[in-house]
Design a protein around this motif. Structure first.
Motif, PDB file in Angstrom:
ATOM      1  N   LEU A 120       5.857 -70.446-125.050  1.00 25.78           N
ATOM      2  CA  LEU A 120       6.205 -70.688-123.652  1.00 25.78           C
ATOM      3  C   LEU A 120       6.895 -72.039-123.482  1.00 25.78           C
ATOM      4  N   VAL A 121       6.349 -73.058-124.131  1.00 26.87           N
ATOM      5  CA  VAL A 121       6.940 -74.392-124.023  1.00 26.87           C
ATOM      6  C   VAL A 121       8.305 -74.426-124.704  1.00 26.87           C
ATOM      7  N   ALA A 122       8.402 -73.824-125.883  1.00 25.29           N
ATOM      8  CA  ALA A 122       9.689 -73.802-126.597  1.00 25.29           C
ATOM      9  C   ALA A 122      10.754 -73.090-125.766  1.00 25.29           C
ATOM     10  N   THR A 123      10.387 -71.968-125.160  1.00 29.07           N
ATOM     11  CA  THR A 123      11.331 -71.217-124.341  1.00 29.07           C
ATOM     12  C   THR A 123      11.759 -72.026-123.120  1.00 29.07           C
ATOM     13  N   ALA A 124      10.802 -72.735-122.516  1.00 26.80           N
ATOM     14  CA  ALA A 124      11.128 -73.562-121.347  1.00 26.80           C
ATOM     15  C   ALA A 124      12.132 -74.648-121.718  1.00 26.80           C
ATOM     16  N   LEU A 125      11.942 -75.285-122.872  1.00 25.57           N
ATOM     17  CA  LEU A 125      12.852 -76.345-123.298  1.00 25.57           C
ATOM     18  C   LEU A 125      14.257 -75.815-123.554  1.00 25.57           C
ATOM     19  N   ILE A 126      14.336 -74.590-124.028  1.00 28.44           N
ATOM     20  CA  ILE A 126      15.641 -74.028-124.377  1.00 28.44           C
ATOM     21  C   ILE A 126      16.325 -73.371-123.179  1.00 28.44           C
ATOM     22  N   GLU A 127      15.546 -72.676-122.341  1.00 28.70           N
ATOM     23  CA  GLU A 127      16.136 -71.819-121.319  1.00 28.70           C
ATOM     24  C   GLU A 127      15.995 -72.330-119.882  1.00 28.70           C
ATOM     25  N   ARG A 128      14.993 -73.184-119.605  1.00 30.89           N
ATOM     26  CA  ARG A 128      14.714 -73.514-118.203  1.00 30.89           C
ATOM     27  C   ARG A 128      15.314 -74.836-117.747  1.00 30.89           C
ATOM     28  N   LEU A 129      15.794 -75.635-118.666  1.00 30.47           N
ATOM     29  CA  LEU A 129      16.386 -76.910-118.265  1.00 30.47           C
ATOM     30  C   LEU A 129      17.739 -76.681-117.592  1.00 30.47           C
ATOM     31  N   ASP A 164      19.545 -79.339-130.030  1.00 30.02           N
ATOM     32  CA  ASP A 164      19.558 -78.270-131.017  1.00 30.02           C
ATOM     33  C   ASP A 164      18.282 -77.441-130.905  1.00 30.02           C
ATOM     34  N   PRO A 165      18.369 -76.095-130.798  1.00 27.99           N
ATOM     35  CA  PRO A 165      17.164 -75.266-130.674  1.00 27.99           C
ATOM     36  C   PRO A 165      16.173 -75.449-131.813  1.00 27.99           C
ATOM     37  N   ASP A 166      16.673 -75.648-133.035  1.00 33.21           N
ATOM     38  CA  ASP A 166      15.763 -75.865-134.156  1.00 33.21           C
ATOM     39  C   ASP A 166      14.980 -77.158-133.982  1.00 33.21           C
ATOM     40  N   ALA A 167      15.651 -78.195-133.501  1.00 34.67           N
ATOM     41  CA  ALA A 167      14.981 -79.469-133.271  1.00 34.67           C
ATOM     42  C   ALA A 167      13.971 -79.353-132.127  1.00 34.67           C
ATOM     43  N   GLN A 168      14.324 -78.570-131.101  1.00 35.19           N
ATOM     44  CA  GLN A 168      13.394 -78.355-129.997  1.00 35.19           C
ATOM     45  C   GLN A 168      12.150 -77.605-130.472  1.00 35.19           C
ATOM     46  N   HIS A 169      12.357 -76.634-131.357  1.00 40.85           N
ATOM     47  CA  HIS A 169      11.227 -75.898-131.922  1.00 40.85           C
ATOM     48  C   HIS A 169      10.354 -76.839-132.744  1.00 40.85           C
ATOM     49  N   ALA A 170      10.979 -77.715-133.522  1.00 45.32           N
ATOM     50  CA  ALA A 170      10.224 -78.691-134.311  1.00 45.32           C
ATOM     51  C   ALA A 170       9.429 -79.623-133.391  1.00 45.32           C
ATOM     52  N   LEU A 171      10.029 -79.995-132.264  1.00 43.19           N
ATOM     53  CA  LEU A 171       9.342 -80.842-131.295  1.00 43.19           C
ATOM     54  C   LEU A 171       8.065 -80.170-130.800  1.00 43.19           C
ATOM     55  N   VAL A 172       8.152 -78.881-130.492  1.00 44.84           N
ATOM     56  CA  VAL A 172       6.979 -78.148-129.999  1.00 44.84           C
ATOM     57  C   VAL A 172       5.916 -78.039-131.087  1.00 44.84           C
TER      58      VAL A 172
END
Length: 209
Positions: free
Chosen positions: A135-144, A159-167
């Motif tokens: 949910l958090v990963a999707t929010a960072l990628i899609e809801r901003l 970068d989506p991969d970096a956002q996933h790593a952040l989560v």
């Protein structure tokens, strides 16, 4: 009048939630998890099978007193406006999402006891953790929105991969906060996550010698 009716409905929902949860716990303690069925739990609680699914997605959730997590709008807005560095900010958001899977923080000790008694329940808790992270990963990628992304551009990776790593890092911090002091995490998960974030920050950014 509407507020009164809303209060009555909420009280009824809470009562049914407790009846189903208590019935599930008692039946599992008496008969074991595999032998306990959703139909048996519903009958013991005095509700229909259909009503059972209005409160719990699985029998394991009924035993644990948990439900599918969701992203609270208040915490999402706080994430966007926070002045914290992006990693502890994300860890706080993840902790808030995880907390939505429990009934207002109630029954923490009982959940731990049931997982100890029936380790197979741990799989369900892992499902909720993974769902919260997604949910958090999707929010960072899609809801901003564009202007929000611009405000966070200095800290939030594009970068989506970096956002996933952040989560995933935020999840590690959250799990560390929980294992260090589960009861404190149950009382104030946000504060526990912030303290854990400080530990990780010291490891990721050691002082120069």
């Amino acid at each position: 009048m509407d507020e009164k009716n809303s209060g009555v409905r909420e009280a009824r929902r809470n009562r049914h939630w407790r009846q189903i949860h208590e019935s599930a716990v008692l039946l599992v303690l008496e008969n074991g998890l595999p032998a306990t069925t959703i139909d048996a739990i519903a009958a013991a609680a005095g509700v229909s099978r259909r009503s059972f699914f209005n409160y719990f997605p699985t029998k394991e959730d009924a035993v644990l007193g948990t439900r599918d997590p969701w992203l609270p709008e208040v915490e999402w807005a706080e994430f966007l406006s926070s002045k914290l560095p992006v990693l502890p900010r994300t860890a706080k958001l993840l902790a808030a999402v995880l907390n939505t899977s429990t009934q207002a923080g109630e029954g923490f000790r009982r959940r731990r006891e049931m997982v100890r008694a029936f380790p197979e329940l741990r799989r369900r808790t892992h499902v909720h953790v993974q769902a919260a992270e997604q949910l958090v990963a999707t929010a960072l990628i899609e809801r901003l929105k564009p202007h929000q992304a611009a405000l966070l551009a200095d800290e939030l990776p594009n970068d989506p991969d970096a956002q996933h790593a952040l989560v995933l890092l935020a999840g590690t911090i959250t799990r560390f906060a929980f294992t260090e002091d589960p009861e404190e995490f149950a009382r104030d998960g946000q504060a526990a996550v912030l303290r854990a974030s400080e530990v990780f920050a010291a490891l990721l950014n050691p002082p120069s010698r």
